[in-house]
Design a protein around this motif. Structure first.
Motif, mmCIF file in Angstrom:
data_model
loop_
_atom_site.group_PDB
_atom_site.id
_atom_site.type_symbol
_atom_site.label_atom_id
_atom_site.label_comp_id
_atom_site.label_asym_id
_atom_site.label_seq_id
_atom_site.Cartn_x
_atom_site.Cartn_y
_atom_site.Cartn_z
ATOM 1 N N GLU A 139 -77.244 -2.298 -3.675
ATOM 2 C CA GLU A 139 -75.769 -3.121 -3.657
ATOM 3 C C GLU A 139 -75.080 -3.267 -2.335
ATOM 4 O O GLU A 139 -74.806 -4.666 -2.146
ATOM 5 C CB GLU A 139 -74.673 -2.057 -4.641
ATOM 6 N N ARG A 140 -75.093 -2.766 -1.424
ATOM 7 C CA ARG A 140 -74.170 -2.811 -0.450
ATOM 8 C C ARG A 140 -74.621 -1.848 0.597
ATOM 9 O O ARG A 140 -74.848 -0.661 0.450
ATOM 10 C CB ARG A 140 -72.611 -2.500 -0.807
ATOM 11 N N LEU A 141 -74.391 -2.467 1.827
ATOM 12 C CA LEU A 141 -74.440 -1.555 3.064
ATOM 13 C C LEU A 141 -73.474 -2.112 4.052
ATOM 14 O O LEU A 141 -73.530 -3.384 4.366
ATOM 15 C CB LEU A 141 -75.887 -1.732 3.947
ATOM 16 N N VAL A 142 -72.661 -1.319 4.694
ATOM 17 C CA VAL A 142 -71.640 -1.798 5.580
ATOM 18 C C VAL A 142 -71.889 -1.112 7.021
ATOM 19 O O VAL A 142 -71.942 0.196 7.172
ATOM 20 C CB VAL A 142 -70.108 -1.404 5.048
ATOM 21 N N SER A 143 -72.050 -1.902 8.093
ATOM 22 C CA SER A 143 -72.210 -1.525 9.549
ATOM 23 C C SER A 143 -71.204 -1.669 10.428
ATOM 24 O O SER A 143 -70.648 -2.869 10.419
ATOM 25 C CB SER A 143 -73.876 -1.940 10.087
ATOM 26 N N GLU A 144 -70.298 -0.658 10.935
ATOM 27 C CA GLU A 144 -69.303 -0.841 11.646
ATOM 28 C C GLU A 144 -69.340 -0.632 13.001
ATOM 29 O O GLU A 144 -70.161 0.281 13.321
ATOM 30 C CB GLU A 144 -68.058 -0.032 10.949
ATOM 31 N N ILE A 145 -68.831 -1.511 13.958
ATOM 32 C CA ILE A 145 -68.856 -1.177 15.508
ATOM 33 C C ILE A 145 -68.063 0.131 15.641
ATOM 34 O O ILE A 145 -66.898 0.144 15.109
ATOM 35 C CB ILE A 145 -68.244 -2.548 15.985
ATOM 36 N N ALA A 146 -68.672 1.051 16.267
ATOM 37 C CA ALA A 146 -68.274 2.316 16.752
ATOM 38 C C ALA A 146 -67.958 2.564 17.998
ATOM 39 O O ALA A 146 -67.945 3.682 18.461
ATOM 40 C CB ALA A 146 -69.094 3.278 15.870
ATOM 41 N N ASP A 147 -67.489 1.457 18.701
ATOM 42 C CA ASP A 147 -67.167 1.521 20.148
ATOM 43 C C ASP A 147 -65.957 1.498 20.380
ATOM 44 O O ASP A 147 -65.322 0.137 20.452
ATOM 45 C CB ASP A 147 -67.963 0.573 21.142
ATOM 46 N N PRO A 148 -65.076 2.341 20.622
ATOM 47 C CA PRO A 148 -63.521 2.307 20.807
ATOM 48 C C PRO A 148 -63.471 1.512 22.091
ATOM 49 O O PRO A 148 -64.273 1.642 23.133
ATOM 50 C CB PRO A 148 -63.244 3.517 20.840
ATOM 51 N N GLY A 149 -62.318 1.013 22.358
ATOM 52 C CA GLY A 149 -61.835 0.208 23.768
ATOM 53 C C GLY A 149 -62.655 -1.221 23.864
ATOM 54 O O GLY A 149 -62.446 -1.747 24.896
ATOM 55 N N ARG A 150 -63.411 -1.686 22.927
ATOM 56 C CA ARG A 150 -64.003 -2.935 23.059
ATOM 57 C C ARG A 150 -63.203 -4.009 22.938
ATOM 58 O O ARG A 150 -61.868 -3.766 22.364
ATOM 59 C CB ARG A 150 -65.121 -3.028 21.961
ATOM 60 N N ALA A 151 -63.395 -5.166 23.268
ATOM 61 C CA ALA A 151 -62.736 -6.392 23.304
ATOM 62 C C ALA A 151 -62.465 -6.778 21.858
ATOM 63 O O ALA A 151 -61.753 -7.999 21.511
ATOM 64 C CB ALA A 151 -63.076 -7.516 24.267
ATOM 65 N N PHE A 152 -63.306 -6.401 21.010
ATOM 66 C CA PHE A 152 -63.574 -6.750 19.751
ATOM 67 C C PHE A 152 -63.933 -5.549 18.735
ATOM 68 O O PHE A 152 -64.605 -4.723 19.303
ATOM 69 C CB PHE A 152 -64.487 -8.025 19.330
ATOM 70 N N SER A 153 -63.683 -5.800 17.539
ATOM 71 C CA SER A 153 -64.119 -4.749 16.426
ATOM 72 C C SER A 153 -64.504 -5.504 15.168
ATOM 73 O O SER A 153 -64.163 -6.602 14.972
ATOM 74 C CB SER A 153 -62.898 -3.744 16.287
#
Length: 121
Positions: free
Chosen positions: A49-63
């Motif tokens: 059904e679904r897969l969610v991959s999230e950026i896990a780098d705090p302090g980046r210029a984007f998320s």
């Protein structure tokens, strides 16, 4: 999409993947590619059904995160819908993304690489 270890073999922008220790029940991995290193965490995974991959780098210029949605395709197979949900708080970076780099470059490259990989199979 779930087999992150094999993605460098078919993604043109990815040199290698490092699987990191899980955070509880969440899988964590780092992609090393043309744009440097980015750590991701699988925040939602529902088979077929679904897969969610999230950026896990705090302090980046984007998320943000990518949502892969799977559905049966007409005539057989699977239909993939890929949605990128991002946040670029810096106005200058937003300007460059909107006017020079484009918002959809990463997802378009990913889908083109995936399509080429599947065509070989």
């Amino acid at each position: 999409m779930r087999d992150v270890e094999s993605q460098p073999s078919w993604r043109s922008d990815l040199k290698r993947v490092e699987v990191l220790p899980d955070k509880g029940d969440r899988r964590v991995y780092r992609e090393i590619g043309d744009d440097g290193a980015t750590t991701f965490e699988i925040t939602d995974d529902v088979a077929n059904e679904r897969l969610v991959s999230e950026i896990a780098d705090p302090g980046r210029a984007f998320s943000g995160h990518w949502v892969f949605q799977f559905a049966p395709a007409e005539g057989g197979g699977t239909r993939l819908t890929l949605t990128e949900v991002g946040d670029v708080p810096n106005p200058a970076l937003r300007f460059f993304a909107a006017t020079i780099f484009g918002w959809e470059g990463s997802t378009k490259r990913y889908l083109a690489d995936l399509q080429a990989h599947l065509a070989k199979s």
